[in-house]
Design an enzyme around this catalytic site. Structure first.
Site, short mmCIF file in Angstrom:
data_model
loop_
_atom_site.label_atom_id
_atom_site.label_comp_id
_atom_site.label_asym_id
_atom_site.label_seq_id
_atom_site.Cartn_x
_atom_site.Cartn_y
_atom_site.Cartn_z
N GLY A 1 0.84 -1.20 -0.12
CA GLY A 1 -0.03 -0.03 -0.04
C GLY A 1 0.95 1.09 0.04
CG ASP B 1 -6.66 9.17 14.02
OD1 ASP B 1 -7.81 9.78 13.45
OD2 ASP B 1 -5.48 9.16 12.98
P1 AMP Z 1 0.00 3.47 5.88
O1 AMP Z 1 1.19 4.39 5.41
O2 AMP Z 1 0.20 3.06 7.24
O3 AMP Z 1 -1.52 4.34 5.62
O4 AMP Z 1 -0.12 2.27 5.08
C1 AMP Z 1 -0.57 2.39 3.37
C2 AMP Z 1 -1.18 1.19 3.19
O5 AMP Z 1 -0.42 -0.05 3.25
C3 AMP Z 1 -2.38 0.56 4.21
O6 AMP Z 1 -3.64 1.38 3.60
C4 AMP Z 1 -2.38 -0.60 3.99
O7 AMP Z 1 -3.32 -1.16 2.63
C5 AMP Z 1 -1.11 -1.28 3.67
N1 AMP Z 1 -0.32 -1.65 4.98
C6 AMP Z 1 0.14 -0.86 5.75
N2 AMP Z 1 0.47 -1.42 6.90
C7 AMP Z 1 0.41 -2.71 6.78
C8 AMP Z 1 0.66 -3.96 7.31
N3 AMP Z 1 1.36 -4.21 8.63
N4 AMP Z 1 0.13 -5.42 6.90
C9 AMP Z 1 -0.57 -5.10 5.42
N5 AMP Z 1 -0.86 -3.93 4.74
C10 AMP Z 1 -0.28 -2.88 5.55
#
Ligand code: AMP
Length: 313
Positions: free
Chosen positions: A55, A171
């Site tokens: 992501g 949050d």
């Molecule tokens: P974030 O920067 O935390 O918003 O992460 C971006 C995207 O990555 C999220 O919306 C999830 O789809 C994916 N993602 C983040 N952390 C994880 C994780 N620990 N396991 C699986 N997917 C993740």
């Protein structure tokens, strides 16, 4: 370190099936504070094989990765230092790392460790195989009462654990919740959380999930997380947060007035509505305590005791 670029084109890195109990122990021993011999271990990119992107976040991307020695599968969050600096969130990131790395709960995403190079900061996170709860809610539009109750019970237990440690998340919303391989909910993203025993006044979070005391800029405490549990419960069952409005100013007014109206469809049990009404209370001291959330009849009669939602249940 530092020269080796993230190679997401690498072949044969379909790690999704590699997770499992034995590796889990290995990694926790390798990277967790439990193991003294590895306590000083400094991680670098060379310790990981990098797989598919999972992501994209505001400050960088998240990749599936596998620690080379233990073969343990993790999610590696890559943040760009210049973007962190530009947005002045280094302090927030430090706090997130400090808080999340000390929390150990089945419904809280583990942060195993971190490292950095000249341009990036890397967070070694537990891999949540079933991805974002937000997407699941979008796909299903609404959750069944059983599914919603299972998630709310898991969240209440995780928040109880946080609050005992004087951590307020602040949050809680679908975008910050992930789903593990068994279907269990995981709270992620402690970017706005605080470690405190006093009352706070900072405005943070997304308007729809904020309690009256926060939108009004008043002091707030752990009761903010209880309110957001009520918002989530409503959203799981009806598909939209309760105070949604076209204009921010109208959402603001509806929150302050606690203008709670239940749509006629889908038809939801009186017990579910009762719980929501007891969580969305203007006076934070009058909100249902988390201990009582888990023993509320709607939770007791609907939540799966394992905390795992599977389509079979
Ligand atoms: P974030 O920067 O935390 O918003 O992460 C971006 C995207 O990555 C999220 O919306 C999830 O789809 C994916 N993602 C983040 N952390 C994880 C994780 N620990 N396991 C699986 N997917 C993740």
């Amino acid at each position: 370190m530092g020269e080796k670029e993230l190679n997401i084109e690498q072949e044969g890195l379909g790690f999704a099936t590699m997770g499992g109990a034995p590796e889990s122990k290995d990694l926790q021993h390798n990277v967790g504070p439990e193991n003294n011999s590895r306590k000083e271990k400094r991680w670098s990119l060379a310790d990981f094989d990098i797989g598919k992107p999972l992501g994209r976040g505001k400050f960088g991307n998240v990749y599936l990765a596998r620690e080379r020695e233990s073969k343990y599968v993790v999610a590696l969050k890559v943040l760009f230092k210049n973007q962190l600096q530009q947005s002045q969130v280094e302090h927030q990131l430090r706090r997130e790392i400090e808080i999340q790395s000390h929390l150990r709960h089945p419904n809280i995403l583990r942060l195993y460790g971190y490292f950095y190079d000249q341009t990036r900061v890397y967070l070694i996170l537990e891999y949540a195989a079933k991805g974002e709860l937000y997407k699941e809610l979008q796909r299903c539009r609404v959750f069944s009462e059983k599914r919603a109750a299972t998630y709310i019970a898991s969240l209440a237990r995780a928040l109880m654990y946080c609050h005992e440690k004087h951590v307020i998340h602040r949050d809680i919303k679908p975008e910050n919740l992930l789903i593990g391989s068994k279907g269990e909910l995981k709270i992620a993203d402690f970017g706005w959380s605080v470690h405190t025993s006093s009352r706070r006044r900072t405005l943070c979070g997304t308007l729809d999930y904020l309690p009256p005391e926060m939108v009004e800029g008043k002091e707030h405490d752990a009761g903010v997380d209880v309110w957001s549990l009520g918002i989530l419960c409503f959203e799981f069952l009806f598909g939209t947060p309760p105070f949604e409005a076209k204009k921010h100013s109208d959402t603001y007014k509806r929150i302050v007035r606690v203008d709670l109206r239940f749509p006629s469809k889908p038809v939801i049990s009186a017990a579910a509505k009762d719980l929501i009404c007891q969580l969305l209370v203007k006076d934070s001291s009058q909100r249902l305590p988390l201990q009582k959330v888990v023993s509320h009849p709607w939770i007791v009669n609907n939540a799966d005791a394992s905390g795992i939602y599977s389509h079979a249940s």
